[in-house]
Design a protein around this motif. Structure first.
Motif, PDB file in Angstrom:
ATOM      1  N   GLY A 192       0.800  -1.218   0.000  1.00 37.60           N
ATOM      2  CA  GLY A 192       0.000   0.000   0.000  1.00 37.60           C
ATOM      3  C   GLY A 192       0.830   1.263   0.000  1.00 37.60           C
ATOM      4  N   ALA A 193       0.153   2.367  -0.284  1.00 38.42           N
ATOM      5  CA  ALA A 193       0.781   3.684  -0.290  1.00 38.42           C
ATOM      6  C   ALA A 193      -0.205   4.713   0.247  1.00 38.42           C
ATOM      7  N   PHE A 194       0.265   5.545   1.142  1.00 43.19           N
ATOM      8  CA  PHE A 194      -0.467   6.720   1.619  1.00 43.19           C
ATOM      9  C   PHE A 194       0.387   7.927   1.277  1.00 43.19           C
ATOM     10  N   ILE A 195      -0.141   8.846   0.497  1.00 39.88           N
ATOM     11  CA  ILE A 195       0.602  10.057   0.150  1.00 39.88           C
ATOM     12  C   ILE A 195      -0.281  11.269   0.430  1.00 39.88           C
ATOM     13  N   GLY A 196       0.370  12.342   0.885  1.00 40.39           N
ATOM     14  CA  GLY A 196      -0.368  13.571   1.166  1.00 40.39           C
ATOM     15  C   GLY A 196      -1.082  13.583   2.505  1.00 40.39           C
ATOM     16  N   GLU A 197      -0.633  12.755   3.473  1.00 41.47           N
ATOM     17  CA  GLU A 197      -1.213  12.833   4.823  1.00 41.47           C
ATOM     18  C   GLU A 197      -0.759  14.138   5.483  1.00 41.47           C
ATOM     19  N   PRO A 198      -1.652  14.807   6.206  1.00 39.76           N
ATOM     20  CA  PRO A 198      -1.268  16.110   6.769  1.00 39.76           C
ATOM     21  C   PRO A 198      -0.277  16.013   7.933  1.00 39.76           C
ATOM     22  N   THR A 199      -0.400  14.952   8.748  1.00 36.62           N
ATOM     23  CA  THR A 199       0.462  14.791   9.920  1.00 36.62           C
ATOM     24  C   THR A 199       0.723  13.309  10.161  1.00 36.62           C
ATOM     25  N   TYR A 200       1.706  13.023  11.027  1.00 32.41           N
ATOM     26  CA  TYR A 200       1.959  11.630  11.413  1.00 32.41           C
ATOM     27  C   TYR A 200       0.816  11.085  12.267  1.00 32.41           C
ATOM     28  N   ASP A 201       0.164  11.951  13.027  1.00 31.91           N
ATOM     29  CA  ASP A 201      -1.007  11.498  13.802  1.00 31.91           C
ATOM     30  C   ASP A 201      -2.120  11.046  12.857  1.00 31.91           C
TER      31      ASP A 201
END
Length: 433
Positions: A303-312
């Protein structure tokens, strides 16, 4: 002197018709082929379990794809995979995609591309370290430049000797920007030459919506779609050198130089990080694989997550994804034994059904209701119980599955009496052949 007698002519003609009729009727009814059975396709009852789709992020873009599934079914232990190293120009459809379909800046995920492209050009044998590379003044200056601006770097000095494996460990585990440039210059002669080779490699591997303009991902134009990057994670995870590096991360490199592993994130959730990074343009980006297992069977996805605003936000979104994975992954009776896909009726009244003979089960993610099955049937008139009368095919979680269809009841010959009493049906069957 003969005389014409109409009655005799009629008798001759009638006799001729009878003889010819018997000559056709007898063979057609007693020896001719029987008419083929009439077929009606049916759809088995749907599973009572409703699909459980993956929970993906509402931020940026995200995607997951099947990496491997291992399970034991009635035909033995089976293992399937959707991605493989150097998989060629095609990739399987993702399990799920969320957010924008546009290419977004991918931060240090670009370094995963760098590692794979270098390994493609300069392969390392399993268990080996690759050739020794002597670093130059340009490599030392690159370290100083990145360190000055606060970008991730691992110290090097001119004339130091590093193995190719150590360079890649600093690149992937330490997310070292200077090592990304150094290993690219070593493998391709210059960063510009590397960029050309990398974009060719991306296209060759079917990642046509992803492009790089540097080795590090610090440039905003190094961008990719979530779908492409989820498949990139699969390519990285199934590369033997990269997978070994991630499973046994080094804590010290050349000259006992320490390296902090930046890839690990939520391992307690079953997640193996491949790249975790942040830039102002890209936000938080995470490339990973994850596994769900019941102790006997396992299901692994990339999987890939891109453009998350914060690590939380990444933590919350990844935790929700893994909760949905544990709810959605299980042993699915994809093609259940005894399920009927067609019924047959003979002209003389016998009936039977085409049923799945041997079950096909998969430990998979029931993310959506499977598409309708494709059924192929044989033409026949009579067949014994258990005869192979066709095949059923369908696609589940990107995997094509099939099973033979067997006759649950025999359809036998109706006998001479029925044949003699149904001349039209028999002669029609003969003409059809």
């Amino acid at each position: 002197m003969s005389s014409f007698r109409p009655g005799r002519l009629v008798g001759i003609l009638a006799g001729t018709v009878v003889i010819l009729g018997l000559g056709i009727y007898g063979p057609a009814t007693l020896l001719g082929p029987l008419p083929a059975v009439t077929v009606t396709t049916v759809t088995p009852a749907a599973s009572a379990d409703a699909p459980t789709p993956p929970v993906l992020s509402a931020n940026g873009a995200s995607a997951i794809a099947v990496l491997a599934a291992t399970t034991s079914d009635t035909s033995g232990t089976t293992s399937t995979g959707a991605d493989s190293p150097r998989a060629g120009s095609t990739t399987s459809a993702p399990i799920a995609v969320a957010g924008t379909a546009e290419a977004l800046p991918m931060a240090s995920i670009a370094k995963v591309v760098t590692a794979l492209v270098v390994l493609d050009a300069k392969p390392i044998v399993a268990g080996g370290t690759g050739p020794i590379v002597t670093l130059t003044a340009a490599d030392f200056q690159s370290y100083l430049n990145y360190d000055t601006v606060g970008a991730r770097s691992v110290a090097v000095f001119a004339d130091e000797q590093w193995t190719e494996l150590e360079l890649l460990q600093a690149l992937l585990l330490g997310s070292s920007n200077n090592h990304a440039d150094s290993v690219a210059r070593w493998a391709f002669g210059s960063v510009d030459a590397y960029v050309i080779a990398a974009n060719t490699w991306l296209a060759d591997n079917g990642l046509t919506d992803t492009v790089v303009v540097d080795t590090t991902g610090l440039h905003d134009a190094s961008a990719g779609t979530a779908t492409d990057l989820a498949h990139l994670a699969g390519l990285a995870a199934t590369d033997p050198i990269v997978s070994a590096m991630l499973s046994s991360p080094a804590s010290a490199l050349a000259n006992r130089r320490g390296v902090e592993n930046t890839t690990s994130f939520l391992p307690e959730e079953g997640v193996t990080g491949i790249s975790r990074s942040y830039t102002d343009a890209a936000g938080v980006c995470f490339l990973f694989t994850a596994q769900v297992s019941d102790g006997v069977s396992s299901f692994t996805f990339s999987g890939a997550f891109i453009g998350e605003p914060t690590y939380d936000a990444l933590t919350a979104d990844l935790t929700a994804l893994m909760a949905s994975a544990r709810a959605g992954v299980g042993l699915l009776p994809v093609l259940a034994a005894g399920d009927s896909y067609a019924t047959f009726t003979s002209a003389w009244g016998d009936t039977a059904a085409a049923v799945v003979g041997v079950a096909r089960t998969r430990y998979a993610w029931q993310a959506a209701t499977p598409a309708a099955a494709t059924v192929t049937l044989k033409d026949f008139s009579t067949a014994r119980t258990g005869a192979n009368v066709g095949q059923v095919r369908l696609t589940v979680a990107g995997e094509k599955l099939s099973a033979a269809l067997k006759l649950d009841e025999g359809i036998g010959d109706p006998g001479l009496g029925w044949r003699l009493l149904h001349p039209i049906v028999m002669i029609t069957a003969l003409l059809d052949q």
